[in-house]
Design a protein around this motif. Structure first.
Motif, PDB file in Angstrom:
ATOM      1  N   MET A   1     -56.057-101.322  18.516  1.00 14.40           N
ATOM      2  CA  MET A   1     -56.520-100.051  17.948  1.00 14.40           C
ATOM      3  C   MET A   1     -55.371 -99.227  17.368  1.00 14.40           C
ATOM      4  N   VAL A   2     -54.223 -99.239  18.058  1.00 14.86           N
ATOM      5  CA  VAL A   2     -53.111 -98.425  17.582  1.00 14.86           C
ATOM      6  C   VAL A   2     -52.132 -99.245  16.758  1.00 14.86           C
ATOM      7  N   GLY A   3     -52.512-100.480  16.425  1.00 12.30           N
ATOM      8  CA  GLY A   3     -51.685-101.279  15.534  1.00 12.30           C
ATOM      9  C   GLY A   3     -50.436-101.847  16.187  1.00 12.30           C
ATOM     10  N   LEU A   4     -50.509-102.160  17.482  1.00 13.11           N
ATOM     11  CA  LEU A   4     -49.374-102.819  18.136  1.00 13.11           C
ATOM     12  C   LEU A   4     -49.808-104.233  18.513  1.00 13.11           C
ATOM     13  N   SER A   5     -48.889-105.196  18.357  1.00 16.64           N
ATOM     14  CA  SER A   5     -49.249-106.564  18.737  1.00 16.64           C
ATOM     15  C   SER A   5     -49.080-106.716  20.248  1.00 16.64           C
ATOM     16  N   THR A   6     -49.646-107.798  20.789  1.00 13.30           N
ATOM     17  CA  THR A   6     -49.545-108.019  22.237  1.00 13.30           C
ATOM     18  C   THR A   6     -48.115-108.341  22.641  1.00 13.30           C
ATOM     19  N   ALA A   7     -47.241-108.577  21.658  1.00 15.91           N
ATOM     20  CA  ALA A   7     -45.838-108.829  21.984  1.00 15.91           C
ATOM     21  C   ALA A   7     -45.206-107.609  22.666  1.00 15.91           C
ATOM     22  N   PHE A   8     -45.865-106.488  22.517  1.00 16.13           N
ATOM     23  CA  PHE A   8     -45.314-105.264  23.109  1.00 16.13           C
ATOM     24  C   PHE A   8     -45.732-105.078  24.568  1.00 16.13           C
TER      25      PHE A   8
ATOM     26  N   GLN B   1     -43.233 -96.367  17.853  1.00 16.51           N
ATOM     27  CA  GLN B   1     -43.958 -97.278  18.740  1.00 16.51           C
ATOM     28  C   GLN B   1     -44.359 -96.582  20.031  1.00 16.51           C
ATOM     29  N   ALA B   2     -43.450 -95.741  20.552  1.00 21.19           N
ATOM     30  CA  ALA B   2     -43.777 -95.013  21.775  1.00 21.19           C
ATOM     31  C   ALA B   2     -44.962 -94.082  21.531  1.00 21.19           C
ATOM     32  N   ARG B   3     -45.012 -93.474  20.332  1.00 17.64           N
ATOM     33  CA  ARG B   3     -46.163 -92.636  19.964  1.00 17.64           C
ATOM     34  C   ARG B   3     -47.440 -93.455  20.007  1.00 17.64           C
ATOM     35  N   ARG B   4     -47.347 -94.694  19.508  1.00 16.65           N
ATOM     36  CA  ARG B   4     -48.543 -95.539  19.479  1.00 16.65           C
ATOM     37  C   ARG B   4     -48.990 -95.882  20.896  1.00 16.65           C
ATOM     38  N   VAL B   5     -48.020 -96.177  21.769  1.00 12.34           N
ATOM     39  CA  VAL B   5     -48.385 -96.446  23.163  1.00 12.34           C
ATOM     40  C   VAL B   5     -49.046 -95.198  23.763  1.00 12.34           C
ATOM     41  N   GLY B   6     -48.472 -94.029  23.454  1.00  9.14           N
ATOM     42  CA  GLY B   6     -49.059 -92.777  23.943  1.00  9.14           C
ATOM     43  C   GLY B   6     -50.480 -92.612  23.422  1.00  9.14           C
ATOM     44  N   ALA B   7     -50.702 -93.000  22.165  1.00  5.68           N
ATOM     45  CA  ALA B   7     -52.041 -92.876  21.590  1.00  5.68           C
ATOM     46  C   ALA B   7     -53.000 -93.855  22.266  1.00  5.68           C
ATOM     47  N   ALA B   8     -52.537 -95.089  22.528  1.00  4.94           N
ATOM     48  CA  ALA B   8     -53.391 -96.087  23.168  1.00  4.94           C
ATOM     49  C   ALA B   8     -53.790 -95.608  24.565  1.00  4.94           C
TER      50      ALA B   8
ATOM     51  N   GLU C   1     -47.153 -92.557   9.203  1.00  3.37           N
ATOM     52  CA  GLU C   1     -47.850 -93.630   9.909  1.00  3.37           C
ATOM     53  C   GLU C   1     -48.703 -93.092  11.047  1.00  3.37           C
ATOM     54  N   ILE C   2     -48.100 -92.199  11.834  1.00  2.00           N
ATOM     55  CA  ILE C   2     -48.800 -91.696  13.017  1.00  2.00           C
ATOM     56  C   ILE C   2     -49.986 -90.833  12.590  1.00  2.00           C
ATOM     57  N   LEU C   3     -49.771 -89.984  11.567  1.00  2.51           N
ATOM     58  CA  LEU C   3     -50.869 -89.126  11.121  1.00  2.51           C
ATOM     59  C   LEU C   3     -51.996 -89.968  10.522  1.00  2.51           C
ATOM     60  N   ASN C   4     -51.633 -91.011   9.757  1.00  2.00           N
ATOM     61  CA  ASN C   4     -52.658 -91.892   9.200  1.00  2.00           C
ATOM     62  C   ASN C   4     -53.444 -92.579  10.311  1.00  2.00           C
ATOM     63  N   LEU C   5     -52.710 -93.024  11.343  1.00  2.00           N
ATOM     64  CA  LEU C   5     -53.364 -93.695  12.473  1.00  2.00           C
ATOM     65  C   LEU C   5     -54.357 -92.749  13.139  1.00  2.00           C
ATOM     66  N   MET C   6     -53.924 -91.501  13.335  1.00  2.00           N
ATOM     67  CA  MET C   6     -54.814 -90.535  13.977  1.00  2.00           C
ATOM     68  C   MET C   6     -56.068 -90.334  13.135  1.00  2.00           C
ATOM     69  N   GLY C   7     -55.870 -90.278  11.809  1.00  2.00           N
ATOM     70  CA  GLY C   7     -57.013 -90.109  10.918  1.00  2.00           C
ATOM     71  C   GLY C   7     -57.980 -91.287  11.002  1.00  2.00           C
ATOM     72  N   GLU C   8     -57.420 -92.509  11.000  1.00  2.00           N
ATOM     73  CA  GLU C   8     -58.257 -93.708  11.085  1.00  2.00           C
ATOM     74  C   GLU C   8     -59.069 -93.725  12.368  1.00  2.00           C
ATOM     75  N   LEU C   9     -58.385 -93.446  13.472  1.00  2.39           N
ATOM     76  CA  LEU C   9     -59.064 -93.475  14.766  1.00  2.39           C
ATOM     77  C   LEU C   9     -60.187 -92.451  14.799  1.00  2.39           C
ATOM     78  N   GLN C  10     -59.939 -91.331  14.145  1.00  3.85           N
ATOM     79  CA  GLN C  10     -60.967 -90.296  14.124  1.00  3.85           C
ATOM     80  C   GLN C  10     -62.203 -90.773  13.367  1.00  3.85           C
ATOM     81  N   ARG C  11     -61.954 -91.419  12.222  1.00  5.32           N
ATOM     82  CA  ARG C  11     -63.078 -91.886  11.429  1.00  5.32           C
ATOM     83  C   ARG C  11     -63.867 -92.959  12.170  1.00  5.32           C
ATOM     84  N   GLU C  12     -63.137 -93.870  12.839  1.00  7.18           N
ATOM     85  CA  GLU C  12     -63.825 -94.971  13.503  1.00  7.18           C
ATOM     86  C   GLU C  12     -64.541 -94.558  14.772  1.00  7.18           C
TER      87      GLU C  12
END
Lengths: 681, 314
Positions: A491-498, A510-517, A543-554
């Motif tokens: 959902m937050v665009g991180l691969s399982t490698a993380f 990336q830390a922001r994305r983990v925080g978002a997840a 990137e982070i603002l776009n991600l937040m927007g996408e998540l909101q729409r979905e």
């Protein structure tokens, strides 16, 4: 831009390496720049591009594992790299002085300011009394009120902005030929930032000092500098006059950086541009152009040969094959440019969160101490009588200077700070005074994204366990934990490698994305995001603002976004609330607020953001001074001591919030551009 | 600051009361007949009755505690069972030896340990730093009684440089100082290492802080940066640690006092426990506890006074 003896600083083909356990990091390679006398030169680039290393190398203040394999640093014609420790120390704080990034830790916390300012004049043959007088005069010059008595104070007695003024005063007290400022305003809010920039500009003229100014904020560079050096991954990719760089950028990196600045994205509804990829690992330097992997214009030659700087005019030089006239078939298809209508906004649903007359109080003195000192009211209001409403699928942006109470409000809504009085209705349930068991059920539907992305994650847990932690906390058993973890990471665009990375192994984005997840784990309806883009590079912010927007729409999320970065918040907000001293002073639709603000404070915040255009430099400060202490609220309208249009009435009577347009309210006696609403004194 | 001091002193009073109460309970609630233990198997019933009356052993515990506390407040800690001398005088006679030992041992430890720590931090990974590290760990790990015994054997018995036992002639300052050297060496040695490690660690942290980078960027001489700018900040946690150090030294460098036969509080308590002389044990332990708490109180107040950030918030 040929170097001459009139240059204060002339760096030629400098390389710097750091020895690490995993091999040498080539932090700077073949860097050349010069700072002409009485001019201001800006260094710009993302974090990790070598700005700080470059600055530290000038005075040899690098860490112990640094090595300089090649190059010259000519200061007034003398190569500082050949100087011994004593000769270098003779330059430091004498011919060259520095202002650092974080004003809160820049001065010694246990030695009085006066002593520190006298100590740095140790070379002068003056009595302590005279040195002190000079220090007082300089403090007055940088705008410290009542310097005679305050000079005896300690650093913690001053606000961040004041401390940065003190740093500047100290740096100029020694009358340097060159002043180096490394991100001097990054830790400050827009208003303080503008004041510091104005101060630097004035003082630079007055003292005739040359200024080397590093920042990742393009607006500030445009506002302050004569020449600009753009750095990427330890190389200077472009240098030129400020107009060259901002009006005719030649290097694809410079072009991309400018595009990413939210202040330049006119359409507030558009998906923000980003620069895909990351600054590369500098242990192994490829044969190719260092920017090739992220360049949208790369062609075959870029992969084979490292470009040399090309002088394209007297003032401008670019390190790019395109500049030397080479062309070829692009190696990758340009990814689709962001289209309009990308971010958010269909229609808002029914109300999700309704806050009414919310008040948050903080204790200032312990019970016994208050009793002993006779203080009958040892509290102050962090949030005072705030009412607001958020609909499903909507984003409300909360803005204001530091200390305006925006974070307190967010924390109170999510239950991290107790409310003193007022009401918070969430999804039809009153949260204030709700018993714990029922509260916890509601609480699952809200989540918070914290301000400092890395520090807010436990350093002992892996990314996967951090993301799954909310399930543990709320005692929710999952049938397939792995699948859930994969889903959240995707959902937050991180691969399982993380999965098995620890927070310190993540970049800020990336830390922001983990925080978002983590925030998304329990499928919340409301997410409170505290400064979601603070400390991120412009390209990653997008990137982070776009991600937040996408998540909101979905997922139909609602956001309460807290920030002091107005251009950034504009892109994801439907409505904006402006806070001052714990009160909401204006609230309305985002376009209205930006185009036609009613409250002078709102206008000041909007104008406080610098434009990345050297032809649009501000000449006047929008507001002076700092947010007053919560302990000592001004009478009448609390903004009146700083308000440019205040009238006698404002100091007597507190304005009530009133509607000035549909869904647009402001608390001001004399709202801007709305003649019919102005009140008679 | 005044308020903070008042609060800390109030808290100290509460702690002391709790200590005295616990101590009293421990001594009086242990099983066995105190009279029989104290007087031995050949006591007559009359002697026993007199003892019980004098010690108020027929009264309930809370009455005994209150009367003990009331007397203690007035400086009366009861009487020695055997010599019938006031306990307060016995304790007061032992106290100077203990205090002298505490100041001497920690004094030299501070004079050596703190500069050593600073130097190590200013030259990390130099050979002096590594050597200091090894020696520090060694001195911390060796128990002070081992140091006491060996220093006694080497310097007194074999080399005959220092006297073997006792605290010196009363009234002869030179002789008393002469007797102080070895015990102070033995007790302080561990603290040298401890302080050096502690100061090194906090110095290294402070030297990495940005205000030190600023000081260096102003070209201040390295000596000023390390010993004036950094040490001022780095010393703060050490002050608190020293409070604990003095406290524990006051409350009895027991081993050192026994080995060197110094008539201090530690040896007094030890001797009196062996002899089952409860009033003296009680008085001695209480005095030691009060000294401990007072030492930490003073250290906390000093630490607060040295740090302007704390001072402002108190």
């Amino acid at each position: 831009m040929t170097p001459t003896m009139t240059d204060v600083l002339d760096i030629r083909k400098l390389s710097v390496e750091y020895a690490t356990a995993r091999g040498a990091v080539h932090a700077l390679r073949d860097v050349s720049l010069c700072v002409p006398r009485k001019k201001t030169v800006g260094i710009v680039g993302e974090s990790g591009c070598g700005k700080s290393t470059l600055i530290a190398s000038i005075l040899h203040l690098m860490s112990r594992n640094a090595r300089v394999p090649a190059g010259q640093i000519l200061f007034n014609g003398i190569d500082t790299l050949t100087l011994g420790e004593d000769a270098l120390r003779d330059l430091r704080g004498n011919k060259v002085s520095m202002v650092f990034q974080d004003p809160m830790t820049a001065q010694n916390p246990v030695i009085p300011i006066a002593r520190q300012m006298v100590d740095i004049q140790y070379r002068e043959r003056l009595s302590t009394e005279e040195k002190r007088k000079r220090a007082v005069a300089m403090l007055r010059r940088v705008g410290i009120p009542d310097p005679e008595s305050r000079i005896d104070g300690y650093p913690h007695e001053f606000s961040g902005g004041m401390r940065q003024r003190i740093s500047i005063a100290m740096a100029l007290l020694v009358r340097p030929d060159l002043l180096i400022a490394d991100e001097p305003t990054t830790a400050l809010d827009v208003n303080m930032e503008a004041q510091i920039i104005f101060l630097l500009r004035e003082l630079q003229q007055e003292f005739g000092t040359s200024l080397l100014f590093a920042s990742h904020n393009l607006g500030l560079i445009a506002e302050l500098c004569d020449d600009v050096v753009v750095m990427y991954a330890g190389e200077v990719v472009e240098r030129g006059s400020v107009r060259d760089i901002f009006h005719e950028p030649q290097h694809p990196y410079t072009q991309r950086l400018l595009e990413c600045d939210p202040a330049l994205v006119k359409d507030g509804r558009r998906t923000l541009p980003t620069i895909p990829g990351r600054v590369p690992d500098l242990r192994v330097i490829p044969e190719a152009c260092i920017f090739e992997a992220r360049c949208h214009k790369a062609f075959s030659v870029c992969r084979e040969r490292h470009p040399a700087p090309v002088e394209i005019s007297d003032t401008q030089s670019v390190r790019c094959h395109l500049a030397s006239g080479l062309t070829g078939a692009p190696v990758r298809r340009a990814e689709p440019r962001p289209q309009g209508g990308g971010l958010r906004r269909k229609h808002a649903g029914e109300p999700l969160l309704a806050v009414e007359n919310l008040r948050v109080r903080y204790r200032t003195e312990g019970f016994l101490k208050a009793l002993a000192s006779g203080n009958r009211d040892p509290f102050l209001d962090g949030v005072k009588q705030v009412s607001l409403m958020l609909r499903r699928g909507e984003t409300l942006g909360l803005v204001g200077e530091s200390g305006s109470g925006k974070t307190s409000l967010g924390r109170a809504i999510i239950g991290l700070t107790p409310c003193h009085s007022g009401s918070i209705r969430f999804d039809g349930t009153e949260l204030v005074g709700l018993p714990d068991a029922e509260y916890n059920l509601q609480r699952r539907k809200m989540a918070m994204m914290f301000q400092d992305p890395i520090a807010s994650l436990s350093p002992r847990r892996t990314a996967r366990s951090l993301v799954m932690e909310p399930f543990e906390i709320h005692g929710i058993k999952l049938e397939d934990e792995d699948a859930e973890a994969e889903r959240l990471f995707a959902m937050v665009g991180l691969s399982t490698a993380f999965f098995n990375r620890y927070p310190h192994e993540l970049s800020g984005g990336q830390a922001r994305r983990v925080g978002a997840a983590r925030a998304l784990a329990l499928s919340p309806e409301l997410i409170i995001a505290d400064e979601p883009t603070a400390g991120l590079d412009t390209s990653v912010q997008g990137e982070i603002l776009n991600l937040m927007g996408e998540l909101q729409r979905e997922h139909g999320l609602s956001y309460l976004v807290i920030s002091h970065n107005l251009p950034a918040i504009r892109h994801i907000s439907d409505r904006i609330g402006v806070m001052y001293l714990g009160r909401l002073v204006e609230e309305g639709p985002v376009a209205e607020i930006f185009e036609n603000p009613a409250h002078p404070y709102t206008r000041a915040l909007i104008e406080g953001t610098p434009h990345p255009d050297p032809d649009r430099r501000r000449t006047l400060l929008s507001i002076e001074g700092e947010v007053p202490s919560l302990k000592d609220r001004p009478r009448g309208c609390e903004f009146h001591p700083r308000c440019p249009i205040a009238e006698p009435m404002c100091s007597r009577e507190a304005p009530q919030a009133r509607d000035i347009a549909p869904a647009h309210a402001a608390a001001c006696h004399f709202p801007l551009n709305r003649e019919h609403l102005k009140q008679r004194a | 600051m005044l308020f903070y001091a008042a609060k800390r002193i109030g808290l100290t009073a509460v702690i002391v009361t709790a200590i005295v109460f616990t101590l009293f309970c421990l001594i009086h609630l242990i099983p066995g007949d105190p009279a029989a233990v104290a007087l031995g198997p050949y006591a007559t019933p009359e002697m026993e009755a007199r003892f019980i009356e004098k010690m108020q052993l027929d009264k309930p515990v809370h009455v005994r505690f209150l009367s003990f506390a009331w007397n203690a407040l007035q400086g009366n800690l009861g009487e020695d069972i055997f010599s019938e001398r006031p306990v307060s005088r016995i304790v007061a006679e032992a106290l100077p030896y203990t205090i002298a030992l505490a100041f001497a041992s920690l004094g030299w430890a501070i004079l050596i340990g703190i500069p050593l720590g600073c130097f190590s931090a200013a030259h990390p990974n130099s050979w002096i730093d590594r050597l200091t590290g090894v020696i520090s760990i060694a001195t911390i790990t060796i128990p002070s009684f081992v140091v006491s015994i060996y220093s006694l054997l080497i310097f007194s018995v074999t080399l005959r440089w220092f006297p073997v036992i006792g605290a010196g002639e009363a009234g002869d300052l030179g002789d008393q100082l002469w007797h102080l050297v070895l015990p102070a060496f033995a007790v302080g040695l561990g603290w040298v290492g401890y302080l050096a490690r502690m100061v090194r660690a906090s110095m290294l942290e402070v030297l990495g802080e940005t205000h030190i980078r600023s000081a260096r960027a102003f070209g201040l001489p390295e000596r000023v940066v390390v010993y004036r700018y950094a040490l001022r900040v780095a010393i703060l946690p050490t002050v608190t640690l020293l409070g604990m150090g003095f406290g524990s030294a006051f409350s009895g460098a027991v081993f050192a006092e026994i080995i060197f036969s110094r008539p201090g509080i530690g040896k007094l308590i030890y001797d009196m426990v062996v002899a089952r002389n409860y009033p003296v044990v009680q008085g001695g332990v209480m005095t030691a506890a009060i000294l401990f708490v007072t030492a930490t109180l003073i250290a906390d107040l000093v630490a607060a006074a040295l740090d302007p950030r704390m001072r402002a918030n108190l």
